[in-house]
Design an enzyme around this catalytic site. Structure first.
Site, PDB file in Angstrom:
ATOM      1  N   TYR A 117      -1.585  -0.583  10.494  1.00 34.08           N
ATOM      2  CA  TYR A 117      -1.704  -0.911   9.075  1.00 34.08           C
ATOM      3  C   TYR A 117      -0.439  -0.532   8.324  1.00 34.08           C
ATOM      4  CZ  TYR A 117      -3.657  -1.043   4.349  1.00 34.08           C
ATOM      5  OH  TYR A 117      -3.885  -1.323   3.021  1.00 34.08           O
ATOM      6  N   SER A 151       0.851  -1.187   0.000  1.00 36.06           N
ATOM      7  CA  SER A 151       0.000   0.000   0.000  1.00 36.06           C
ATOM      8  C   SER A 151       0.885   1.234   0.000  1.00 36.06           C
ATOM      9  CB  SER A 151      -0.885   0.003   1.258  1.00 36.06           C
ATOM     10  OG  SER A 151      -1.494   1.258   1.473  1.00 36.06           O
TER      11      SER A 151
END
Length: 239
Positions: free
Chosen positions: A155, A142
């Site tokens: 995350y 990501s």
């Protein structure tokens, strides 16, 4: 560019989002598919779509954070197809919260899925790929794996780890003619992102899962087998 027809692919998180879109895109290229997701019910939609495409596929239920479940799922897929050619580690979870307020069990859930999930699946599938002396591994990280942001410490940590692990893995498996890619998309319209900022939902800000799937397919067709870490530009100019 090489043809993908007849290749065997394993996709985690294959029932929705990027995983589902990639499964459909690969099916259109003639790829045979093994899909892993956490529940049988989640497969219903993608099974109908793949059946309509006359695709060859098998589904397996497993939580990628559970090593034993992963081993059984990969065995089921390999029993049908043999050694896979393409592994797409897409399964992931996200959680938001300030560093001090985020419980440690939430940290563990994110790291167990986003990091150890890739470890479990890759360790299960890689030996047969090495024996075959050919393959592609695509890990989905990501933009949060390149730059941390407020409220995403767990995350972001997990996605940074995916990039580092991918770079190390690439160096280990390159002598076996296995290519490793890690993609770093920005906001992709999925169930997770749609529910994240309901008060300010604007689909124009988001990359579509189908666009990421198209990128993955085009990357897999490349003849040159070198490490690829890409898509940083998606943060400001998503396709």
């Amino acid at each position: 560019m090489q043809s993908l027809e007849g290749k065997k692919a394993l996709i985690t998180g294959g029932s929705r989002g990027i995983g589902r879109a990639t499964a459909i895109a690969l099916a259109k290229e003639g790829v045979e598919l093994g899909l892993i997701a956490r529940s049988e019910e989640s497969f219903q939609s993608v099974e109908k779509e793949l059946t309509a495409l006359d695709a060859t596929f098998v589904t397996a239920v497993a939580d990628v954070a559970n090593e034993q479940e992963v081993q059984l799922a990969v065995k089921k897929i390999e029993d049908k197809f043999g050694a896979i050619d393409i592994l797409i580690n897409n399964a992931g979870v996200g959680v938001r919260g300030s560093f001090l307020e985020l419980p440690t069990d939430e940290w563990k859930k994110v790291l167990d899925t986003n990091v150890m999930g890739i470890v479990h699946v890759t360790q299960a599938a890689l030996p047969a790929m090495i024996e075959k002396n050919k393959g592609d591994i695509v890990n989905i990280s990501s933009m949060s794996g390149l730059k941390g942001t407020e409220g995403s410490s767990a995350y972001s940590a997990s996605k940074f780890a995916v990039i580092g692990m991918s770079e190390s893995l690439m160096q280990e498996v390159r002598p076996h003619n296995i290519r490793v890619s890690v993609l770093t998309p920005s906001l992709v319209e999925t169930d997770f992102t749609r529910g994240r900022d309901n008060h300010d939902w604007n689909p124009d800000k988001y990359t579509q899962a189908e666009d990421v799937a198209e990128y993955i397919v085009n990357n897999l067709k490349l003849e040159q087998r070198t490490f690829i870490k890409t898509a940083a530009q998606w943060a400001t100019n998503p396709f």
